[in-house]
Write a protein that holds these residues in place. Structure first.
Motif, PDB file in Angstrom:
ATOM      1  N   ILE A  17       0.834  -1.205   0.000  1.00 48.28           N
ATOM      2  CA  ILE A  17       0.000   0.000   0.000  1.00 48.28           C
ATOM      3  C   ILE A  17       0.866   1.251   0.000  1.00 48.28           C
ATOM      4  O   ILE A  17       0.618   2.204  -0.748  1.00 48.28           O
ATOM      5  N   LEU A  18       1.916   1.245   0.832  1.00 47.59           N
ATOM      6  CA  LEU A  18       2.805   2.401   0.897  1.00 47.59           C
ATOM      7  C   LEU A  18       3.544   2.610  -0.419  1.00 47.59           C
ATOM      8  O   LEU A  18       3.743   3.747  -0.861  1.00 47.59           O
ATOM      9  N   PHE A  19       3.935   1.505  -1.064  1.00 50.28           N
ATOM     10  CA  PHE A  19       4.633   1.618  -2.344  1.00 50.28           C
ATOM     11  C   PHE A  19       3.700   2.187  -3.408  1.00 50.28           C
ATOM     12  O   PHE A  19       4.100   3.050  -4.200  1.00 50.28           O
ATOM     13  N   ILE A  20       2.457   1.706  -3.416  1.00 47.50           N
ATOM     14  CA  ILE A  20       1.482   2.214  -4.392  1.00 47.50           C
ATOM     15  C   ILE A  20       1.248   3.703  -4.156  1.00 47.50           C
ATOM     16  O   ILE A  20       1.205   4.501  -5.104  1.00 47.50           O
ATOM     17  N   PHE A  21       1.106   4.095  -2.895  1.00 43.74           N
ATOM     18  CA  PHE A  21       0.911   5.518  -2.579  1.00 43.74           C
ATOM     19  C   PHE A  21       2.109   6.335  -3.050  1.00 43.74           C
ATOM     20  O   PHE A  21       1.960   7.395  -3.668  1.00 43.74           O
ATOM     21  N   TYR A  22       3.320   5.837  -2.760  1.00 41.78           N
ATOM     22  CA  TYR A  22       4.522   6.568  -3.157  1.00 41.78           C
ATOM     23  C   TYR A  22       4.642   6.642  -4.674  1.00 41.78           C
ATOM     24  O   TYR A  22       5.061   7.666  -5.225  1.00 41.78           O
ATOM     25  N   PHE A  23       4.255   5.558  -5.357  1.00 44.56           N
ATOM     26  CA  PHE A  23       4.354   5.518  -6.821  1.00 44.56           C
ATOM     27  C   PHE A  23       3.483   6.605  -7.440  1.00 44.56           C
ATOM     28  O   PHE A  23       3.895   7.281  -8.385  1.00 44.56           O
ATOM     29  N   PHE A  24       2.268   6.796  -6.926  1.00 49.35           N
ATOM     30  CA  PHE A  24       1.331   7.751  -7.521  1.00 49.35           C
ATOM     31  C   PHE A  24       1.426   9.156  -6.914  1.00 49.35           C
ATOM     32  O   PHE A  24       1.100  10.133  -7.582  1.00 49.35           O
ATOM     33  N   TYR A  25       1.862   9.244  -5.647  1.00 46.74           N
ATOM     34  CA  TYR A  25       1.789  10.544  -4.966  1.00 46.74           C
ATOM     35  C   TYR A  25       3.094  11.011  -4.340  1.00 46.74           C
ATOM     36  O   TYR A  25       3.182  12.147  -3.885  1.00 46.74           O
ATOM     37  N   GLY A  26       4.122  10.159  -4.297  1.00 39.67           N
ATOM     38  CA  GLY A  26       5.337  10.530  -3.589  1.00 39.67           C
ATOM     39  C   GLY A  26       5.116  10.440  -2.089  1.00 39.67           C
ATOM     40  O   GLY A  26       4.166   9.809  -1.609  1.00 39.67           O
ATOM     41  N   THR A  27       5.951  11.104  -1.312  1.00 35.52           N
ATOM     42  CA  THR A  27       5.753  11.095   0.133  1.00 35.52           C
ATOM     43  C   THR A  27       4.629  12.053   0.495  1.00 35.52           C
ATOM     44  O   THR A  27       4.344  13.008  -0.246  1.00 35.52           O
ATOM     45  N   PRO A  28       3.964  11.828   1.625  1.00 36.92           N
ATOM     46  CA  PRO A  28       2.851  12.717   2.019  1.00 36.92           C
ATOM     47  C   PRO A  28       3.273  14.176   2.123  1.00 36.92           C
ATOM     48  O   PRO A  28       2.521  15.066   1.726  1.00 36.92           O
ATOM     49  N   TRP A  29       4.476  14.451   2.653  1.00 38.12           N
ATOM     50  CA  TRP A  29       4.909  15.842   2.799  1.00 38.12           C
ATOM     51  C   TRP A  29       5.237  16.476   1.446  1.00 38.12           C
ATOM     52  O   TRP A  29       4.997  17.663   1.237  1.00 38.12           O
ATOM     53  N   GLU A  30       5.783  15.670   0.504  1.00 39.19           N
ATOM     54  CA  GLU A  30       6.016  16.180  -0.850  1.00 39.19           C
ATOM     55  C   GLU A  30       4.693  16.544  -1.512  1.00 39.19           C
ATOM     56  O   GLU A  30       4.581  17.574  -2.186  1.00 39.19           O
ATOM     57  N   LEU A  31       3.706  15.704  -1.318  1.00 44.41           N
ATOM     58  CA  LEU A  31       2.380  15.935  -1.904  1.00 44.41           C
ATOM     59  C   LEU A  31       1.774  17.233  -1.373  1.00 44.41           C
ATOM     60  O   LEU A  31       1.287  18.066  -2.147  1.00 44.41           O
ATOM     61  N   VAL A  32       1.812  17.415  -0.070  1.00 50.85           N
ATOM     62  CA  VAL A  32       1.243  18.616   0.553  1.00 50.85           C
ATOM     63  C   VAL A  32       2.003  19.865   0.112  1.00 50.85           C
ATOM     64  O   VAL A  32       1.405  20.889  -0.232  1.00 50.85           O
ATOM     65  N   ASN A  33       3.331  19.778   0.113  1.00 56.39           N
ATOM     66  CA  ASN A  33       4.149  20.944  -0.257  1.00 56.39           C
ATOM     67  C   ASN A  33       3.929  21.354  -1.706  1.00 56.39           C
ATOM     68  O   ASN A  33       3.829  22.550  -2.019  1.00 56.39           O
ATOM     69  N   GLN A  34       3.841  20.352  -2.610  1.00 56.61           N
ATOM     70  CA  GLN A  34       3.677  20.674  -4.021  1.00 56.61           C
ATOM     71  C   GLN A  34       2.280  21.223  -4.303  1.00 56.61           C
ATOM     72  O   GLN A  34       2.106  22.128  -5.115  1.00 56.61           O
ATOM     73  N   THR A  51      -8.507  26.415  -6.244  1.00 58.67           N
ATOM     74  CA  THR A  51      -8.572  25.140  -5.528  1.00 58.67           C
ATOM     75  C   THR A  51      -7.829  24.091  -6.352  1.00 58.67           C
ATOM     76  O   THR A  51      -8.039  23.988  -7.562  1.00 58.67           O
ATOM     77  N   ILE A  52      -6.967  23.328  -5.693  1.00 57.42           N
ATOM     78  CA  ILE A  52      -6.181  22.280  -6.354  1.00 57.42           C
ATOM     79  C   ILE A  52      -6.830  20.934  -6.054  1.00 57.42           C
ATOM     80  O   ILE A  52      -7.087  20.599  -4.888  1.00 57.42           O
ATOM     81  N   LYS A  53      -7.075  20.151  -7.094  1.00 57.46           N
ATOM     82  CA  LYS A  53      -7.722  18.844  -6.929  1.00 57.46           C
ATOM     83  C   LYS A  53      -6.924  17.772  -7.686  1.00 57.46           C
ATOM     84  O   LYS A  53      -6.128  18.070  -8.569  1.00 57.46           O
ATOM     85  N   LYS A  54      -7.141  16.539  -7.321  1.00 55.15           N
ATOM     86  CA  LYS A  54      -6.634  15.370  -8.063  1.00 55.15           C
ATOM     87  C   LYS A  54      -5.126  15.444  -8.321  1.00 55.15           C
ATOM     88  O   LYS A  54      -4.668  15.385  -9.455  1.00 55.15           O
ATOM     89  N   MET A  55      -4.382  15.581  -7.260  1.00 58.81           N
ATOM     90  CA  MET A  55      -2.921  15.577  -7.376  1.00 58.81           C
ATOM     91  C   MET A  55      -2.428  14.173  -7.741  1.00 58.81           C
ATOM     92  O   MET A  55      -2.926  13.167  -7.248  1.00 58.81           O
ATOM     93  N   ASN A  56      -1.444  14.105  -8.627  1.00 57.20           N
ATOM     94  CA  ASN A  56      -0.774  12.832  -8.909  1.00 57.20           C
ATOM     95  C   ASN A  56       0.673  13.101  -9.282  1.00 57.20           C
ATOM     96  O   ASN A  56       1.042  14.228  -9.612  1.00 57.20           O
ATOM     97  N   ARG A  57       1.481  12.068  -9.266  1.00 58.96           N
ATOM     98  CA  ARG A  57       2.915  12.203  -9.482  1.00 58.96           C
ATOM     99  C   ARG A  57       3.368  11.246 -10.568  1.00 58.96           C
ATOM    100  O   ARG A  57       2.947  10.092 -10.605  1.00 58.96           O
TER     101      ARG A  57
END
Length: 220
Positions: A17-34, A51-57
């Motif tokens: 689950i963590l790998f899938i999250f990282y694959f699509f979104y990076g780390t939680p703090w990177e996601l929030v900062n970006q 408003t920013i929606k649907k973030m992906n990496r």
């Protein structure tokens, strides 16, 4: 033994689950900062709230992309993201505004000339803003983009009886385009049995309704 197996299975699934999250979104703090960086970039550039929606990496390019909308124009969603290799932020807000303004410019004439249309679309075919810096904004779509117009007349059959009428209203639309100095790459009118297509370079040769005749053909 059973508890160890449960711990191992739980650890395994959490790792997946963590790998899938990282694959699509990076780390939680990177996601929030970006996400916050995108928001600040848009609000500084356009001086309004977004408003920013649907973030992906993009895992391989290590860039973030998102969907966004302005609080002043919530129905118009657009893309914002990072350019590969440079990580510079780009956005599609101005393109969306240009397309909306172009559609609004054509809506009255299309409704007037083609009340029996099945559908129509006014879209951006190309841009004249290559090299535009991220700080620049062009408010007039005529200076920024080249438009494509498509009109569906799927319920209309072109015959000897109505050909002059169809050429006449197509000519009036070409006249409107030329008089308003709107850069149109192509005009396409699709009938049940024929298609009318006029390219930008051909519009200058059209001076009367009869000049439209050579551009209407049966489907190949």
């Amino acid at each position: 033994m059973k508890s160890k197996l449960v711990i191992l299975m739980t650890t395994f699934f959490l790792t997946i689950i963590l790998f899938i999250f990282y694959f699509f979104y990076g780390t939680p703090w990177e996601l929030v900062n970006q996400k916050e960086e995108f928001k600040v970039y848009l609000e500084d550039k356009y001086n309004q709230e977004f408003t920013i929606k649907k973030m992906n990496r993009s895992f391989f390019q290590k860039t973030y992309h998102a969907s966004a909308y302005s609080k002043n124009n919530p129905e118009m969603h657009f893309n914002v993201g990072q350019i590969s290799y440079t990580n510079e932020i780009y956005d599609g807000y101005d393109y969306g505004i240009w397309e909306k303004k172009a559609s609004s410019a054509f809506e009255p004439i299309l409704i007037e000339l083609f009340p029996d249309r099945h559908n129509y679309a006014v879209t951006i075919n190309d841009f004249t803003t290559v090299g535009l810096s991220s700080a620049e904004v062009i408010h007039d779509f005529k200076e920024a983009v080249i438009i494509g117009i498509g009109i569906s007349m799927a319920n209309t059959i072109v015959t000897e009886e109505n050909i002059d009428f169809e050429l006449g209203r197509a000519f009036k639309l070409v006249e409107f385009i030329k008089n308003e100095k709107i850069p149109v790459a192509s005009l396409n009118i699709s009938y049940d049995n024929k298609v009318l297509r006029i390219e930008q370079s051909e519009m200058r040769n059209i001076e009367e309704a009869e000049d439209v005749g050579p551009y209407i053909h049966y489907y190949k």
